[in-house]
Design a protein around this motif. Structure first.
Motif, short mmCIF file in Angstrom:
data_model
loop_
_atom_site.label_atom_id
_atom_site.label_comp_id
_atom_site.label_asym_id
_atom_site.label_seq_id
_atom_site.Cartn_x
_atom_site.Cartn_y
_atom_site.Cartn_z
N SER A 167 0.85 -1.18 0.00
CA SER A 167 0.00 0.00 0.00
C SER A 167 0.89 1.23 0.00
CB SER A 167 -0.93 0.02 1.21
OG SER A 167 -0.20 0.14 2.40
N GLY A 168 0.32 2.32 -0.44
CA GLY A 168 1.08 3.56 -0.44
C GLY A 168 0.22 4.73 -0.88
N LYS A 169 0.59 5.90 -0.42
CA LYS A 169 -0.08 7.13 -0.79
C LYS A 169 0.87 7.95 -1.66
CE LYS A 169 -2.83 7.57 3.38
NZ LYS A 169 -3.23 8.45 4.48
N PHE A 170 0.29 8.77 -2.52
CA PHE A 170 1.12 9.66 -3.30
C PHE A 170 0.47 11.03 -3.37
CE2 PHE A 170 -1.69 7.66 -6.33
CZ PHE A 170 -2.10 8.70 -7.14
N LEU A 171 1.29 12.05 -3.53
CA LEU A 171 0.84 13.42 -3.64
C LEU A 171 1.85 14.17 -4.49
CD1 LEU A 171 -0.98 15.85 -2.62
CD2 LEU A 171 0.79 16.16 -0.90
N ARG A 172 1.37 14.79 -5.54
CA ARG A 172 2.24 15.60 -6.40
C ARG A 172 1.57 16.95 -6.61
NH1 ARG A 172 4.94 12.03 -5.18
NH2 ARG A 172 6.10 10.58 -6.45
N ARG A 173 2.38 18.00 -6.59
CA ARG A 173 1.89 19.35 -6.85
C ARG A 173 2.71 19.96 -7.98
NH1 ARG A 173 1.51 21.16 -0.65
NH2 ARG A 173 -0.56 20.31 -0.23
#
Length: 88
Positions: free
Chosen positions: A44-50
């Motif tokens: 499992s994992g979360k990602f966030l890109r801006r």
């Protein structure tokens, strides 16, 4: 949209008028077994890109496929390189 993810698992937002934010969470399970062993792998994992959008990007309010407010970005030529190195 993203390999292995459903569109419900990915959130796309425009913050502060010029910052595109893409986030989501992925989880999976792989199971193998035979007569002698049983193995389960979980990940499992979360990602966030801006991404900072060019000041002259046209953001049109529209309807996304799920009824949420979406953003269609018509980025101007020449803004791509500048926007790439300025993620938060």
């Amino acid at each position: 949209m993203f390999p292995g993810l459903k569109k419900e698992e990915v959130k796309v937002e425009v913050e502060d008028g010029n910052v595109l934010q893409i986030s989501g969470e992925r989880s999976g399970e792989k199971e193998e077994k035979n007569d002698k062993w049983h193995r389960v792998e979980r990940s499992s994992g979360k990602f966030l890109r801006r991404f900072r959008l060019p000041e002259n990007a046209k953001l049109d309010e529209g309807e996304g496929g799920d009824g949420e407010r979406g953003a269609d970005c018509d980025g101007a030529k020449g803004g791509g390189e500048e926007a790439r190195g300025q993620g938060h």
